[in-house]
Design a protein around this motif. Structure first.
Motif, PDB file in Angstrom:
ATOM      1  N   ILE A 263       0.715  -1.270   0.197  1.00 55.68           N
ATOM      2  CA  ILE A 263       0.203   0.032   0.000  1.00 55.68           C
ATOM      3  C   ILE A 263       0.959   1.506  -0.051  1.00 55.68           C
ATOM      4  CG2 ILE A 263      -1.802  -1.102   1.265  1.00 55.68           C
ATOM      5  CD1 ILE A 263      -0.273   1.491   3.336  1.00 55.68           C
ATOM      6  N   ALA A 264       0.225   2.352  -1.173  1.00 60.01           N
ATOM      7  CA  ALA A 264       0.984   3.442  -0.664  1.00 60.01           C
ATOM      8  C   ALA A 264       0.436   4.466  -0.140  1.00 60.01           C
ATOM      9  CB  ALA A 264       2.516   4.336  -1.600  1.00 60.01           C
ATOM     10  N   ILE A 265       0.639   5.995  -0.190  1.00 61.88           N
ATOM     11  CA  ILE A 265      -0.323   6.932   0.334  1.00 61.88           C
ATOM     12  C   ILE A 265       0.492   8.563   0.353  1.00 61.88           C
ATOM     13  CG2 ILE A 265      -1.199   7.956   2.146  1.00 61.88           C
ATOM     14  CD1 ILE A 265      -1.763   4.846   2.095  1.00 61.88           C
ATOM     15  N   HIS A 266      -0.358   8.609  -0.778  1.00 57.48           N
ATOM     16  CA  HIS A 266       0.007  10.227  -1.015  1.00 57.48           C
ATOM     17  C   HIS A 266      -0.915  10.928   0.280  1.00 57.48           C
ATOM     18  CE1 HIS A 266       1.469  13.873  -2.956  1.00 57.48           C
ATOM     19  NE2 HIS A 266       1.776  13.338  -3.959  1.00 57.48           N
ATOM     20  N   PRO A 267      -0.240  11.676   0.544  1.00 65.16           N
ATOM     21  CA  PRO A 267      -1.090  12.406   1.239  1.00 65.16           C
ATOM     22  C   PRO A 267      -1.752  13.615   1.175  1.00 65.16           C
ATOM     23  CG  PRO A 267       1.172  12.454   2.754  1.00 65.16           C
ATOM     24  CD  PRO A 267       1.027  11.580   1.251  1.00 65.16           C
ATOM     25  N   LYS A 268      -2.942  14.125   1.757  1.00 66.06           N
ATOM     26  CA  LYS A 268      -4.206  14.299   0.575  1.00 66.06           C
ATOM     27  C   LYS A 268      -4.695  14.438  -0.911  1.00 66.06           C
ATOM     28  CE  LYS A 268      -2.871  18.143   4.372  1.00 66.06           C
ATOM     29  NZ  LYS A 268      -1.720  17.130   4.635  1.00 66.06           N
ATOM     30  N   GLN A 269      -3.985  13.565  -1.108  1.00 66.82           N
ATOM     31  CA  GLN A 269      -4.377  13.085  -2.930  1.00 66.82           C
ATOM     32  C   GLN A 269      -4.728  11.582  -2.902  1.00 66.82           C
ATOM     33  OE1 GLN A 269      -2.675  14.565  -5.579  1.00 66.82           O
ATOM     34  NE2 GLN A 269      -1.022  15.996  -4.311  1.00 66.82           N
ATOM     35  N   TYR A 270      -4.608  10.734  -2.634  1.00 73.30           N
ATOM     36  CA  TYR A 270      -4.699   9.389  -2.806  1.00 73.30           C
ATOM     37  C   TYR A 270      -4.068   8.272  -1.694  1.00 73.30           C
ATOM     38  CZ  TYR A 270      -0.693   8.238  -5.540  1.00 73.30           C
ATOM     39  OH  TYR A 270       0.942   9.012  -5.795  1.00 73.30           O
ATOM     40  N   ALA A 271      -4.698   7.055  -1.796  1.00 74.64           N
ATOM     41  CA  ALA A 271      -3.993   6.035  -1.741  1.00 74.64           C
ATOM     42  C   ALA A 271      -4.170   4.782  -2.163  1.00 74.64           C
ATOM     43  CB  ALA A 271      -4.743   5.236  -0.205  1.00 74.64           C
ATOM     44  N   ILE A 272      -2.924   3.674  -2.486  1.00 77.79           N
ATOM     45  CA  ILE A 272      -2.753   2.591  -4.069  1.00 77.79           C
ATOM     46  C   ILE A 272      -2.273   1.092  -3.360  1.00 77.79           C
ATOM     47  CG2 ILE A 272      -0.360   3.758  -4.846  1.00 77.79           C
ATOM     48  CD1 ILE A 272      -1.386   3.520  -7.907  1.00 77.79           C
TER      49      ILE A 272
END
Ligand code: GLU
Length: 304
Positions: A263-272
Protein backbone atom coordinates in the motif's frame (compact mmCIF):
# COMPACT_ATOMS: atom_id res chain seq x y z
CA UNK A 1 -4.64 14.34 -13.18
CA UNK A 2 -5.98 11.59 -15.41
CA UNK A 3 -5.21 8.70 -13.08
CA UNK A 4 -7.03 6.22 -15.29
CA UNK A 5 -4.75 6.96 -18.23
CA UNK A 6 -1.53 6.99 -16.22
CA UNK A 7 -2.39 3.81 -14.33
CA UNK A 8 -3.32 2.05 -17.57
CA UNK A 9 -0.05 3.01 -19.24
CA UNK A 10 2.10 2.00 -16.29
CA UNK A 11 0.19 -1.27 -15.80
CA UNK A 12 0.79 -2.28 -19.42
CA UNK A 13 4.41 -1.29 -19.30
CA UNK A 14 5.19 -3.22 -16.09
CA UNK A 15 3.10 -6.20 -17.18
CA UNK A 16 5.41 -6.62 -20.17
CA UNK A 17 8.55 -6.80 -18.01
CA UNK A 18 9.99 -10.08 -16.91
CA UNK A 19 8.73 -10.74 -13.37
CA UNK A 20 12.07 -11.37 -11.73
CA UNK A 21 11.01 -12.16 -8.19
CA UNK A 22 10.27 -15.44 -6.41
CA UNK A 23 7.27 -16.50 -4.35
CA UNK A 24 7.62 -16.41 -0.57
CA UNK A 25 7.92 -20.05 0.34
CA UNK A 26 9.00 -19.91 3.98
CA UNK A 27 5.27 -19.86 4.78
CA UNK A 28 4.29 -23.04 2.85
CA UNK A 29 0.78 -21.84 1.96
CA UNK A 30 2.08 -18.71 0.22
CA UNK A 31 3.98 -20.82 -2.32
CA UNK A 32 0.64 -22.06 -3.73
CA UNK A 33 -0.48 -18.65 -4.98
CA UNK A 34 -0.73 -18.04 -8.74
CA UNK A 35 2.31 -15.86 -9.46
CA UNK A 36 0.64 -14.26 -12.50
CA UNK A 37 -1.74 -12.22 -10.39
CA UNK A 38 -1.16 -8.51 -10.79
CA UNK A 39 -3.70 -6.06 -9.40
CA UNK A 40 -3.77 -2.33 -8.73
CA UNK A 41 -6.40 -0.08 -7.18
CA UNK A 42 -6.42 3.63 -6.39
CA UNK A 43 -8.82 5.58 -4.13
CA UNK A 44 -8.50 9.35 -4.11
CA UNK A 45 -9.63 11.92 -1.55
CA UNK A 46 -11.91 13.36 -4.25
CA UNK A 47 -13.84 10.06 -4.32
CA UNK A 48 -12.35 8.57 -7.50
CA UNK A 49 -11.84 4.78 -7.50
CA UNK A 50 -10.19 2.77 -10.22
CA UNK A 51 -8.66 -0.70 -10.50
CA UNK A 52 -6.81 -2.86 -13.01
CA UNK A 53 -5.98 -6.57 -13.28
CA UNK A 54 -6.72 -8.80 -10.27
CA UNK A 55 -7.70 -5.85 -8.08
CA UNK A 56 -10.79 -7.59 -6.66
CA UNK A 57 -9.08 -10.84 -5.82
CA UNK A 58 -8.27 -11.39 -2.16
CA UNK A 59 -4.72 -12.25 -1.14
CA UNK A 60 -2.75 -12.73 2.05
CA UNK A 61 -1.77 -9.21 3.13
CA UNK A 62 0.76 -10.42 5.73
CA UNK A 63 2.73 -7.44 7.08
CA UNK A 64 0.45 -4.85 5.50
CA UNK A 65 -1.94 -5.83 8.31
CA UNK A 66 0.56 -4.37 10.82
CA UNK A 67 -0.67 -0.92 9.74
CA UNK A 68 -4.17 -1.72 11.02
CA UNK A 69 -3.13 -3.24 14.35
CA UNK A 70 -0.82 -0.26 14.94
CA UNK A 71 -3.56 2.26 14.11
CA UNK A 72 -6.01 0.55 16.45
CA UNK A 73 -3.48 0.51 19.33
CA UNK A 74 -2.54 4.16 18.63
CA UNK A 75 -6.21 5.19 18.51
CA UNK A 76 -6.90 3.49 21.84
CA UNK A 77 -3.80 4.39 23.82
CA UNK A 78 -2.31 7.43 22.12
CA UNK A 79 1.34 8.34 22.67
CA UNK A 80 1.65 5.82 25.53
CA UNK A 81 2.43 3.08 23.02
CA UNK A 82 5.82 4.65 22.29
CA UNK A 83 7.11 3.62 25.71
CA UNK A 84 7.02 0.02 24.42
CA UNK A 85 8.60 0.48 20.99
CA UNK A 86 10.58 2.97 18.93
CA UNK A 87 10.12 4.96 15.75
CA UNK A 88 13.51 4.43 14.10
CA UNK A 89 14.24 2.55 10.89
CA UNK A 90 16.17 -0.61 11.65
CA UNK A 91 18.27 -1.34 8.60
CA UNK A 92 17.76 -5.02 9.37
CA UNK A 93 15.47 -7.72 7.98
CA UNK A 94 11.85 -7.96 9.08
CA UNK A 95 12.45 -10.88 11.44
CA UNK A 96 15.87 -9.90 12.76
CA UNK A 97 16.85 -10.66 16.35
CA UNK A 98 20.19 -8.85 16.49
CA UNK A 99 19.17 -5.34 17.52
CA UNK A 100 16.75 -6.47 20.19
CA UNK A 101 19.44 -7.51 22.62
CA UNK A 102 21.20 -4.15 22.44
CA UNK A 103 17.86 -2.32 22.66
CA UNK A 104 16.79 -4.42 25.69
CA UNK A 105 13.66 -5.84 24.09
CA UNK A 106 12.31 -2.49 22.79
CA UNK A 107 11.72 -3.06 19.05
CA UNK A 108 13.02 -0.28 16.82
CA UNK A 109 9.66 0.28 15.13
CA UNK A 110 6.14 -1.17 14.88
CA UNK A 111 6.59 -2.65 11.39
CA UNK A 112 9.32 -5.10 12.28
CA UNK A 113 7.93 -8.45 13.38
CA UNK A 114 9.26 -7.64 16.87
CA UNK A 115 7.32 -4.37 16.90
CA UNK A 116 4.14 -5.96 15.58
CA UNK A 117 4.39 -8.61 18.32
CA UNK A 118 4.54 -5.86 20.97
CA UNK A 119 1.53 -4.12 19.36
CA UNK A 120 -0.29 -7.48 19.38
CA UNK A 121 0.49 -7.82 23.09
CA UNK A 122 -0.85 -4.28 23.73
CA UNK A 123 -4.11 -5.09 21.92
CA UNK A 124 -4.54 -8.38 23.79
CA UNK A 125 -4.08 -6.57 27.13
CA UNK A 126 -6.53 -3.82 26.24
CA UNK A 127 -9.35 -5.52 24.33
CA UNK A 128 -11.91 -7.93 25.68
CA UNK A 129 -12.14 -9.93 22.45
CA UNK A 130 -8.94 -8.92 20.63
CA UNK A 131 -9.32 -11.01 17.47
CA UNK A 132 -12.96 -10.07 16.89
CA UNK A 133 -12.51 -6.41 17.81
CA UNK A 134 -9.50 -6.01 15.51
CA UNK A 135 -11.48 -7.55 12.65
CA UNK A 136 -14.44 -5.28 13.23
CA UNK A 137 -12.12 -2.23 13.29
CA UNK A 138 -10.65 -3.39 9.97
CA UNK A 139 -14.08 -4.03 8.47
CA UNK A 140 -15.22 -0.57 9.54
CA UNK A 141 -12.64 0.90 7.15
CA UNK A 142 -13.95 -0.85 4.04
CA UNK A 143 -17.23 -0.54 2.15
CA UNK A 144 -16.98 -4.21 1.24
CA UNK A 145 -17.04 -5.92 4.64
CA UNK A 146 -16.16 -9.35 3.29
CA UNK A 147 -12.83 -9.62 5.10
CA UNK A 148 -11.68 -12.62 7.12
CA UNK A 149 -8.67 -14.21 8.74
CA UNK A 150 -7.46 -17.32 6.89
CA UNK A 151 -7.23 -20.23 9.31
CA UNK A 152 -5.23 -22.17 6.69
CA UNK A 153 -2.58 -19.48 6.27
CA UNK A 154 -2.35 -18.80 10.00
CA UNK A 155 -1.85 -22.53 10.67
CA UNK A 156 0.71 -22.75 7.87
CA UNK A 157 2.73 -19.90 9.33
CA UNK A 158 2.40 -21.27 12.85
CA UNK A 159 3.75 -24.65 11.72
CA UNK A 160 7.06 -23.03 10.75
CA UNK A 161 7.01 -19.84 12.83
CA UNK A 162 10.14 -20.65 14.86
CA UNK A 163 11.73 -17.23 14.29
CA UNK A 164 8.66 -15.38 15.52
CA UNK A 165 8.45 -17.72 18.51
CA UNK A 166 12.07 -16.84 19.29
CA UNK A 167 11.41 -13.10 18.89
CA UNK A 168 8.38 -13.16 21.15
CA UNK A 169 10.12 -15.15 23.88
CA UNK A 170 13.20 -12.94 23.64
CA UNK A 171 11.11 -9.77 24.09
CA UNK A 172 9.23 -11.43 26.94
CA UNK A 173 12.57 -12.11 28.68
CA UNK A 174 13.10 -8.31 28.78
CA UNK A 175 9.61 -7.80 30.24
CA UNK A 176 8.17 -6.10 27.14
CA UNK A 177 5.50 -8.76 26.49
CA UNK A 178 2.79 -8.96 29.17
CA UNK A 179 0.79 -11.94 27.94
CA UNK A 180 1.69 -15.57 27.32
CA UNK A 181 3.91 -15.72 24.19
CA UNK A 182 1.72 -18.46 22.69
CA UNK A 183 -1.36 -16.19 22.94
CA UNK A 184 0.51 -13.24 21.42
CA UNK A 185 1.86 -15.40 18.59
CA UNK A 186 -1.55 -16.85 17.73
CA UNK A 187 -2.98 -13.34 17.51
CA UNK A 188 -0.02 -12.22 15.36
CA UNK A 189 -0.37 -15.19 12.97
CA UNK A 190 -4.09 -14.45 12.62
CA UNK A 191 -3.34 -10.78 11.94
CA UNK A 192 -0.90 -11.69 9.15
CA UNK A 193 -3.37 -14.16 7.64
CA UNK A 194 -5.97 -11.52 6.73
CA UNK A 195 -7.15 -11.79 3.14
CA UNK A 196 -8.04 -8.52 1.44
CA UNK A 197 -8.21 -7.26 -2.16
CA UNK A 198 -6.39 -4.24 -3.60
CA UNK A 199 -9.76 -2.53 -3.95
CA UNK A 200 -10.56 -2.99 -0.27
CA UNK A 201 -7.01 -2.15 0.84
CA UNK A 202 -6.78 1.19 -0.94
CA UNK A 203 -10.14 2.20 0.56
CA UNK A 204 -9.09 1.00 4.00
CA UNK A 205 -5.95 3.15 4.16
CA UNK A 206 -7.47 6.19 2.48
CA UNK A 207 -7.97 7.81 5.90
CA UNK A 208 -4.18 8.17 6.07
CA UNK A 209 -4.36 10.38 2.96
CA UNK A 210 -7.30 12.26 4.45
CA UNK A 211 -5.84 13.64 7.72
CA UNK A 212 -6.94 10.56 9.67
CA UNK A 213 -10.63 10.72 8.70
CA UNK A 214 -12.67 8.35 6.54
CA UNK A 215 -13.83 9.90 3.30
CA UNK A 216 -17.27 8.31 3.42
CA UNK A 217 -18.52 9.64 6.75
CA UNK A 218 -15.75 11.91 8.05
CA UNK A 219 -15.18 9.51 10.94
CA UNK A 220 -11.95 10.28 12.81
CA UNK A 221 -9.84 7.11 12.89
CA UNK A 222 -6.72 8.97 14.00
CA UNK A 223 -6.09 12.62 14.79
CA UNK A 224 -4.38 14.71 12.12
CA UNK A 225 -1.13 14.56 14.06
CA UNK A 226 -1.34 10.78 14.58
CA UNK A 227 -2.08 10.28 10.90
CA UNK A 228 0.98 12.37 9.99
CA UNK A 229 3.09 10.25 12.34
CA UNK A 230 1.89 6.96 10.87
CA UNK A 231 2.75 8.26 7.40
CA UNK A 232 6.21 9.25 8.66
CA UNK A 233 6.73 5.73 10.00
CA UNK A 234 5.50 4.20 6.75
CA UNK A 235 7.97 6.37 4.87
CA UNK A 236 10.95 5.48 7.03
CA UNK A 237 10.20 1.91 8.15
CA UNK A 238 7.58 0.39 5.80
CA UNK A 239 9.93 -1.72 3.69
CA UNK A 240 12.34 -3.20 6.21
CA UNK A 241 15.89 -2.69 5.02
CA UNK A 242 14.61 -1.52 1.65
CA UNK A 243 12.80 1.52 3.10
CA UNK A 244 15.46 3.91 1.83
CA UNK A 245 15.24 2.40 -1.65
CA UNK A 246 11.45 2.75 -1.69
CA UNK A 247 11.68 6.42 -0.60
CA UNK A 248 14.39 6.96 -3.20
CA UNK A 249 12.56 5.35 -6.10
CA UNK A 250 8.88 5.85 -5.25
CA UNK A 251 8.78 8.73 -2.79
CA UNK A 252 5.62 7.79 -0.89
CA UNK A 253 4.88 6.40 2.57
CA UNK A 254 4.03 2.72 2.12
CA UNK A 255 3.98 -0.78 3.54
CA UNK A 256 4.75 -4.12 1.98
CA UNK A 257 3.96 -7.71 2.93
CA UNK A 258 5.47 -11.04 1.91
CA UNK A 259 2.17 -11.97 0.23
CA UNK A 260 3.27 -9.50 -2.49
CA UNK A 261 0.97 -6.65 -1.51
CA UNK A 262 2.01 -3.01 -1.13
CA UNK A 263 0.00 0.00 0.00
CA UNK A 264 1.22 3.54 -0.59
CA UNK A 265 -0.20 6.87 0.52
CA UNK A 266 0.02 10.29 -1.04
CA UNK A 267 -1.17 12.52 1.82
CA UNK A 268 -4.09 14.73 0.80
CA UNK A 269 -4.34 12.97 -2.58
CA UNK A 270 -4.72 9.21 -2.75
CA UNK A 271 -4.10 5.73 -1.41
CA UNK A 272 -3.02 2.99 -3.80
CA UNK A 273 -2.67 -0.78 -3.39
CA UNK A 274 -0.70 -3.10 -5.67
CA UNK A 275 -0.42 -6.88 -5.56
CA UNK A 276 1.98 -9.10 -7.43
CA UNK A 277 3.14 -12.17 -5.47
CA UNK A 278 6.74 -12.57 -6.62
CA UNK A 279 9.19 -10.89 -4.23
CA UNK A 280 12.61 -9.37 -4.70
CA UNK A 281 15.54 -10.46 -2.55
CA UNK A 282 14.49 -8.03 0.24
CA UNK A 283 11.03 -9.60 0.48
CA UNK A 284 9.08 -6.85 -1.31
CA UNK A 285 6.91 -7.37 -4.40
CA UNK A 286 9.11 -7.05 -7.49
CA UNK A 287 6.42 -5.77 -9.84
CA UNK A 288 4.72 -3.81 -7.07
CA UNK A 289 7.86 -1.77 -6.47
CA UNK A 290 8.42 -1.30 -10.21
CA UNK A 291 4.81 -0.28 -10.72
CA UNK A 292 4.86 2.37 -8.01
CA UNK A 293 8.20 3.72 -9.18
CA UNK A 294 6.89 4.18 -12.72
CA UNK A 295 3.57 5.52 -11.44
CA UNK A 296 5.05 8.32 -9.34
CA UNK A 297 7.50 9.11 -12.15
CA UNK A 298 4.89 9.33 -14.90
CA UNK A 299 2.26 11.09 -12.76
CA UNK A 300 4.98 13.38 -11.33
CA UNK A 301 3.29 12.97 -7.97
CA UNK A 302 5.29 11.95 -4.96
CA UNK A 303 5.71 13.69 -1.63
CA UNK A 304 9.14 15.04 -2.63
N1 GLU B 1 3.76 -13.19 8.78
C1 GLU B 1 5.01 -12.81 8.21
C2 GLU B 1 6.15 -13.17 9.14
O1 GLU B 1 6.06 -12.93 10.31
C3 GLU B 1 5.01 -11.36 7.88
C4 GLU B 1 6.23 -10.91 7.14
C5 GLU B 1 5.97 -9.86 6.09
O2 GLU B 1 4.93 -9.81 5.46
O3 GLU B 1 6.87 -9.06 5.88
O4 GLU B 1 7.14 -13.71 8.76
Amino acid sequence: MNYKKVLGEVYQQVNKLEDKGTLASYIPELAHVDANNFGVHISTVTGFHYGLGSFQKKFSIQSVAKVFSLCLAYKMLGENIWTRLGVEPSGTGFNSLVQLEKDKGIPRNPFLNAGALVISDILISNLEHPKEELLSFIKSLSKNKDIQYSATIAASEKSVGYRNVALCNFIKSFGNIENEPSVVLDFYFDLCSLEVSCEQLSEMVLFLANNGKTLEDNNEILTKSQSKRINALLQTCGFYDESGEFAFKVGLPGKSGVGGGIIAIHPKQYAIAVWSPKLNEKGNSYRGMRFLEEFTTLSERSIF
